[in-house]
Design a protein around this motif. Structure first.
Motif, PDB file in Angstrom:
ATOM      1  N   SER A   1      32.088  96.569   8.769  1.00  0.00           N
ATOM      2  CA  SER A   1      33.398  95.994   8.403  1.00  0.00           C
ATOM      3  C   SER A   1      33.204  94.486   8.381  1.00  0.00           C
ATOM      4  O   SER A   1      32.121  93.998   8.711  1.00  0.00           O
ATOM      5  CB  SER A   1      34.448  96.362   9.452  1.00  0.00           C
ATOM      6  OG  SER A   1      34.160  95.696  10.672  1.00  0.00           O
ATOM      7  N   GLY A   2      34.238  93.748   8.019  1.00  0.00           N
ATOM      8  CA  GLY A   2      34.167  92.304   8.202  1.00  0.00           C
ATOM      9  C   GLY A   2      34.193  91.993   9.694  1.00  0.00           C
ATOM     10  O   GLY A   2      34.639  92.826  10.493  1.00  0.00           O
ATOM     11  N   PRO A   3      33.715  90.776  10.077  1.00  0.00           N
ATOM     12  CA  PRO A   3      33.719  90.446  11.510  1.00  0.00           C
ATOM     13  C   PRO A   3      35.112  90.030  11.987  1.00  0.00           C
ATOM     14  O   PRO A   3      35.856  89.389  11.255  1.00  0.00           O
ATOM     15  CB  PRO A   3      32.760  89.250  11.582  1.00  0.00           C
ATOM     16  CG  PRO A   3      32.882  88.599  10.239  1.00  0.00           C
ATOM     17  CD  PRO A   3      33.162  89.700   9.246  1.00  0.00           C
ATOM     18  N   GLY A   4      35.449  90.400  13.199  1.00  0.00           N
ATOM     19  CA  GLY A   4      36.742  90.022  13.781  1.00  0.00           C
ATOM     20  C   GLY A   4      36.778  90.517  15.211  1.00  0.00           C
ATOM     21  O   GLY A   4      35.793  91.087  15.703  1.00  0.00           O
ATOM     22  N   PRO A   5      37.882  90.330  15.922  1.00  0.00           N
ATOM     23  CA  PRO A   5      37.964  90.808  17.311  1.00  0.00           C
ATOM     24  C   PRO A   5      37.611  92.286  17.423  1.00  0.00           C
ATOM     25  O   PRO A   5      37.031  92.722  18.414  1.00  0.00           O
ATOM     26  CB  PRO A   5      39.420  90.555  17.685  1.00  0.00           C
ATOM     27  CG  PRO A   5      39.830  89.416  16.827  1.00  0.00           C
ATOM     28  CD  PRO A   5      39.094  89.583  15.521  1.00  0.00           C
ATOM     29  N   GLU A   6      37.992  93.058  16.397  1.00  0.00           N
ATOM     30  CA  GLU A   6      37.521  94.450  16.342  1.00  0.00           C
ATOM     31  C   GLU A   6      36.636  94.586  15.105  1.00  0.00           C
ATOM     32  O   GLU A   6      37.075  94.271  13.996  1.00  0.00           O
ATOM     33  CB  GLU A   6      38.697  95.409  16.254  1.00  0.00           C
ATOM     34  CG  GLU A   6      39.483  95.443  17.560  1.00  0.00           C
ATOM     35  CD  GLU A   6      40.562  96.509  17.543  1.00  0.00           C
ATOM     36  OE1 GLU A   6      40.752  97.168  18.584  1.00  0.00           O
ATOM     37  OE2 GLU A   6      41.202  96.686  16.487  1.00  0.00           O
TER      38      GLU A   6
ATOM     39  N   LYS B   1      31.077 102.521  14.488  1.00  0.00           N
ATOM     40  CA  LYS B   1      32.009 102.622  15.618  1.00  0.00           C
ATOM     41  C   LYS B   1      32.789 101.314  15.774  1.00  0.00           C
ATOM     42  O   LYS B   1      32.191 100.233  15.742  1.00  0.00           O
ATOM     43  CB  LYS B   1      31.174 102.891  16.884  1.00  0.00           C
ATOM     44  CG  LYS B   1      31.956 103.246  18.105  1.00  0.00           C
ATOM     45  CD  LYS B   1      30.985 103.631  19.234  1.00  0.00           C
ATOM     46  CE  LYS B   1      31.668 103.491  20.582  1.00  0.00           C
ATOM     47  NZ  LYS B   1      30.722 103.499  21.694  1.00  0.00           N
ATOM     48  N   LYS B   2      34.117 101.430  15.939  1.00  0.00           N
ATOM     49  CA  LYS B   2      34.920 100.209  16.104  1.00  0.00           C
ATOM     50  C   LYS B   2      34.740  99.661  17.520  1.00  0.00           C
ATOM     51  O   LYS B   2      34.979 100.371  18.497  1.00  0.00           O
ATOM     52  CB  LYS B   2      36.401 100.517  15.850  1.00  0.00           C
ATOM     53  CG  LYS B   2      37.215  99.242  15.644  1.00  0.00           C
ATOM     54  CD  LYS B   2      38.694  99.482  15.707  1.00  0.00           C
ATOM     55  CE  LYS B   2      39.247  99.870  14.360  1.00  0.00           C
ATOM     56  NZ  LYS B   2      40.730 100.011  14.437  1.00  0.00           N
ATOM     57  N   LEU B   3      34.308  98.400  17.602  1.00  0.00           N
ATOM     58  CA  LEU B   3      34.032  97.796  18.914  1.00  0.00           C
ATOM     59  C   LEU B   3      34.858  96.518  19.090  1.00  0.00           C
ATOM     60  O   LEU B   3      35.195  95.851  18.106  1.00  0.00           O
ATOM     61  CB  LEU B   3      32.550  97.411  19.013  1.00  0.00           C
ATOM     62  CG  LEU B   3      31.524  98.537  18.839  1.00  0.00           C
ATOM     63  CD1 LEU B   3      30.116  97.956  18.781  1.00  0.00           C
ATOM     64  CD2 LEU B   3      31.629  99.535  19.979  1.00  0.00           C
ATOM     65  N   LEU B   4      35.142  96.196  20.335  1.00  0.00           N
ATOM     66  CA  LEU B   4      35.692  94.888  20.658  1.00  0.00           C
ATOM     67  C   LEU B   4      34.513  93.926  20.529  1.00  0.00           C
ATOM     68  O   LEU B   4      33.488  94.103  21.211  1.00  0.00           O
ATOM     69  CB  LEU B   4      36.211  94.945  22.092  1.00  0.00           C
ATOM     70  CG  LEU B   4      37.213  93.908  22.542  1.00  0.00           C
ATOM     71  CD1 LEU B   4      38.359  93.784  21.559  1.00  0.00           C
ATOM     72  CD2 LEU B   4      37.742  94.287  23.915  1.00  0.00           C
ATOM     73  N   TYR B   5      34.644  92.929  19.655  1.00  0.00           N
ATOM     74  CA  TYR B   5      33.459  92.202  19.199  1.00  0.00           C
ATOM     75  C   TYR B   5      33.472  90.744  19.647  1.00  0.00           C
ATOM     76  O   TYR B   5      34.463  90.033  19.432  1.00  0.00           O
ATOM     77  CB  TYR B   5      33.415  92.295  17.673  1.00  0.00           C
ATOM     78  CG  TYR B   5      32.273  91.575  17.003  1.00  0.00           C
ATOM     79  CD1 TYR B   5      30.949  91.957  17.224  1.00  0.00           C
ATOM     80  CD2 TYR B   5      32.512  90.517  16.117  1.00  0.00           C
ATOM     81  CE1 TYR B   5      29.906  91.302  16.590  1.00  0.00           C
ATOM     82  CE2 TYR B   5      31.481  89.865  15.474  1.00  0.00           C
ATOM     83  CZ  TYR B   5      30.180  90.263  15.719  1.00  0.00           C
ATOM     84  OH  TYR B   5      29.149  89.624  15.085  1.00  0.00           O
ATOM     85  N   PHE B   6      32.373  90.301  20.258  1.00  0.00           N
ATOM     86  CA  PHE B   6      32.223  88.925  20.725  1.00  0.00           C
ATOM     87  C   PHE B   6      30.894  88.352  20.240  1.00  0.00           C
ATOM     88  O   PHE B   6      30.101  87.856  21.033  1.00  0.00           O
ATOM     89  CB  PHE B   6      32.292  88.865  22.257  1.00  0.00           C
ATOM     90  CG  PHE B   6      33.615  89.309  22.816  1.00  0.00           C
ATOM     91  CD1 PHE B   6      34.660  88.414  22.984  1.00  0.00           C
ATOM     92  CD2 PHE B   6      33.818  90.644  23.153  1.00  0.00           C
ATOM     93  CE1 PHE B   6      35.884  88.833  23.494  1.00  0.00           C
ATOM     94  CE2 PHE B   6      35.034  91.071  23.659  1.00  0.00           C
ATOM     95  CZ  PHE B   6      36.082  90.162  23.833  1.00  0.00           C
ATOM     96  N   GLY B   7      30.628  88.475  18.941  1.00  0.00           N
ATOM     97  CA  GLY B   7      29.366  87.979  18.394  1.00  0.00           C
ATOM     98  C   GLY B   7      29.610  87.111  17.180  1.00  0.00           C
ATOM     99  O   GLY B   7      30.728  86.999  16.682  1.00  0.00           O
TER     100      GLY B   7
ATOM    101  N   GLY C   1      38.382  83.857  12.336  1.00  0.00           N
ATOM    102  CA  GLY C   1      38.650  85.143  11.683  1.00  0.00           C
ATOM    103  C   GLY C   1      38.902  85.001  10.186  1.00  0.00           C
ATOM    104  O   GLY C   1      39.436  85.918   9.555  1.00  0.00           O
ATOM    105  N   PHE C   2      38.508  83.864   9.590  1.00  0.00           N
ATOM    106  CA  PHE C   2      38.810  83.644   8.170  1.00  0.00           C
ATOM    107  C   PHE C   2      37.983  84.548   7.247  1.00  0.00           C
ATOM    108  O   PHE C   2      38.341  84.743   6.096  1.00  0.00           O
ATOM    109  CB  PHE C   2      38.560  82.182   7.786  1.00  0.00           C
ATOM    110  CG  PHE C   2      39.604  81.222   8.288  1.00  0.00           C
ATOM    111  CD1 PHE C   2      40.743  81.654   8.964  1.00  0.00           C
ATOM    112  CD2 PHE C   2      39.446  79.853   8.085  1.00  0.00           C
ATOM    113  CE1 PHE C   2      41.699  80.759   9.423  1.00  0.00           C
ATOM    114  CE2 PHE C   2      40.403  78.950   8.533  1.00  0.00           C
ATOM    115  CZ  PHE C   2      41.524  79.402   9.205  1.00  0.00           C
TER     116      PHE C   2
ATOM    117  N   GLY D   1      32.309 100.309  24.388  1.00  0.00           N
ATOM    118  CA  GLY D   1      33.077  99.856  23.217  1.00  0.00           C
ATOM    119  C   GLY D   1      33.183  98.351  23.087  1.00  0.00           C
ATOM    120  O   GLY D   1      34.080  97.847  22.408  1.00  0.00           O
ATOM    121  N   ILE D   2      32.230  97.614  23.725  1.00  0.00           N
ATOM    122  CA  ILE D   2      32.287  96.145  23.677  1.00  0.00           C
ATOM    123  C   ILE D   2      30.942  95.590  23.203  1.00  0.00           C
ATOM    124  O   ILE D   2      29.891  95.898  23.793  1.00  0.00           O
ATOM    125  CB  ILE D   2      32.611  95.568  25.074  1.00  0.00           C
ATOM    126  CG1 ILE D   2      34.007  96.056  25.496  1.00  0.00           C
ATOM    127  CG2 ILE D   2      32.541  94.050  25.081  1.00  0.00           C
ATOM    128  CD1 ILE D   2      34.356  95.771  26.924  1.00  0.00           C
ATOM    129  N   ALA D   3      30.984  94.769  22.169  1.00  0.00           N
ATOM    130  CA  ALA D   3      29.738  94.175  21.657  1.00  0.00           C
ATOM    131  C   ALA D   3      29.684  92.694  22.005  1.00  0.00           C
ATOM    132  O   ALA D   3      30.470  91.901  21.506  1.00  0.00           O
ATOM    133  CB  ALA D   3      29.674  94.341  20.142  1.00  0.00           C
TER     134      ALA D   3
END
Ligand SMILES: Cc1ncc(COP(=O)(O)O)c(C=O)c1O
Length: 398
Positions: free
Chosen positions: A40-45, A51-57, A63-64, A357-359
């Protein structure tokens, strides 16, 4: 397979900077497979490996990259102008989109001019080439932890190159004293924000030295543009520095949400780049990227509260990590990195967080040393509860 592995290891050693990092990179690359694919595009999820993850990378600080206004601008530009001009800027290849990027960036930075280049990676060589053409320096002094886009190109100017200790103005002072002959001028080079640990370079300390030697300073400000300073103009604005001796460039692929590199400056500095090899030997960025970049910069100018939100999120992340005993500074940089005792410990924590579920990132990026580090990045559109959840899961694992 063994010779392919050896071949990849040689390449990866250059990339990862350590034997251990190289082996890990090769383990990921053998079989031409990446360990993670972003679906997907990058964002908080973010969807990673399905797999949909809470994303911190990554570096999508606002989020633009998935903002509807940028996507709409990109679609329209593609429909109107095609993918790109397929010729260099100085022949027929300057579309109104590229001029719009340059006008908007000049407005953003309050600069006389800006040149738009095909990538952030190329800003450093372009800046060095112009300063060399203008005979602004005799020798380069480069932070030993500078980004690869600096170190890959620093010998290309055929000027003497000296490295100084990472973030260390005392080391720079000694290197200048030891190596400059009377009357010679230095070009001092550093990242504004170093990407691995998010440390801000002590540019004012370097700057005093630069002035005393009648030299100049170049900042790779890819991570600071949009992020630091009251108007998001980057490291020089963060430190309230303004000088004819200060030059910098940045990327549109991180905070701005699009793609390509930019160098703002005065006409005499920009002209050698505009007429130089990169601007004329490489196609400009795709039309979609240019239109999205204009939108991204306009939004950053119109909504300074987004930056305040990013800074709040950065402080929440860092104070949470500090409370766990990890050494963190107090800056508003939205990047935090930390290490555990062994590489295996960090592999385990990273994998356990992924399973929950956290990256976050398990990184061997420039400056992270032999064992690498764990790294988390926050965006303006992370909610406080996203950050709290990551911190509380992390706390249970370390
Ligand atoms: C410090 C620094 N400089 C340059 C670049 C290259 O920018 P781009 O990916 O837009 O080419 C990066 C990218 O991550 C970076 O971190």
């Amino acid at each position: 397979m063994a010779s392919r592995r050896r071949f990849l290891e040689t390449i990866a050693l250059g990339i990862a900077g350590s034997a251990l990092g190289a082996r890990k990179l090769v383990a990921q690359l053998v079989g031409s497979k990446y360990r993670f694919e972003m679906d997907s595009g990058p964002g908080p999820e973010t969807v990673i490996n399905g797999k949909k993850l809470l994303y911190f990378g990554g570096t999508g600080y606002f989020g633009f990259q998935t903002h509807p206004d940028l996507l709409h601008a990109a679609q329209k530009a593609t429909a109107d102008f095609g993918m790109g001009t397929a010729t260099s800027r100085n022949v027929f290849g300057t579309s109104p989109l590229y001029l719009d990027v340059e006008r908007t960036a000049s407005n953003f930075f309050g600069s006389d001019e800006t040149i738009y280049l095909p990538s952030g990676y190329l800003i450093n060589i372009a800046g060095f080439q112009s300063l060399a053409a203008l005979r602004r320096f005799d020798a380069m002094f480069v932070d030993e932890g500078a980004h690869w886009s600096v170190t890959d190109f620093m010998y290309a100017l055929q000027k003497p190159v000296y490295t100084f200790g990472h973030g260390d103005a005392g080391s720079l002072r000694s290197k200048l004293k030891e190596n400059l002959k009377p009357g010679e001028k230095p070009l001092v080079v550093s990242d504004g924000i170093f990407p691995a640990f998010g440390k801000i370079a002590p540019i004012p300390d370097y700057f005093k030295l630069v002035e005393s030697y009648d030299g100049c300073m170049w900042i790779d400000d890819c991570h600071a543009i949009g992020v630091l300073g009251g108007n998001g103009r980057g490291t020089y604005e963060h430190y309230s520095l303004q000088s004819e001796r200060l030059y910098f460039g940045g990327t549109l692929s991180k905070a701005v949400g699009a793609h390509g590199g930019i160098i703002p400056g005065k006409q005499e500095f920009i002209l050698p780049i505009r007429t130089g090899h990169i601007a004329n030997g490489a196609n400009a960025s795709p039309s979609a990227a240019a239109a999205a970049a204009v939108k991204g910069m306009e939004m950053l100018m119109a909504k300074p509260d987004l930056r305040q939100q990013l800074w709040r999120n950065a402080r929440q992340l860092k104070s949470g990590l500090k409370a766990m005993g990890f050494d963190q500074d107090d800056s508003a940089v939205p990047i935090a990195a930390w290490t555990l005792k062994t590489g295996e410990d960090m592999d385990r924590v990273h994998a356990d967080l992924m399973n929950r579920g956290i990256a976050i990132q398990r990184t061997h990026y420039v400056g992270t040393g032999a064992n690498g580090a764990l790294r988390a990045v926050v965006f303006a559109n992370h909610k406080p509860e996203h950050i709290n959840r990551m911190l509380s899961e992390l706390k249970m694992l370390v």
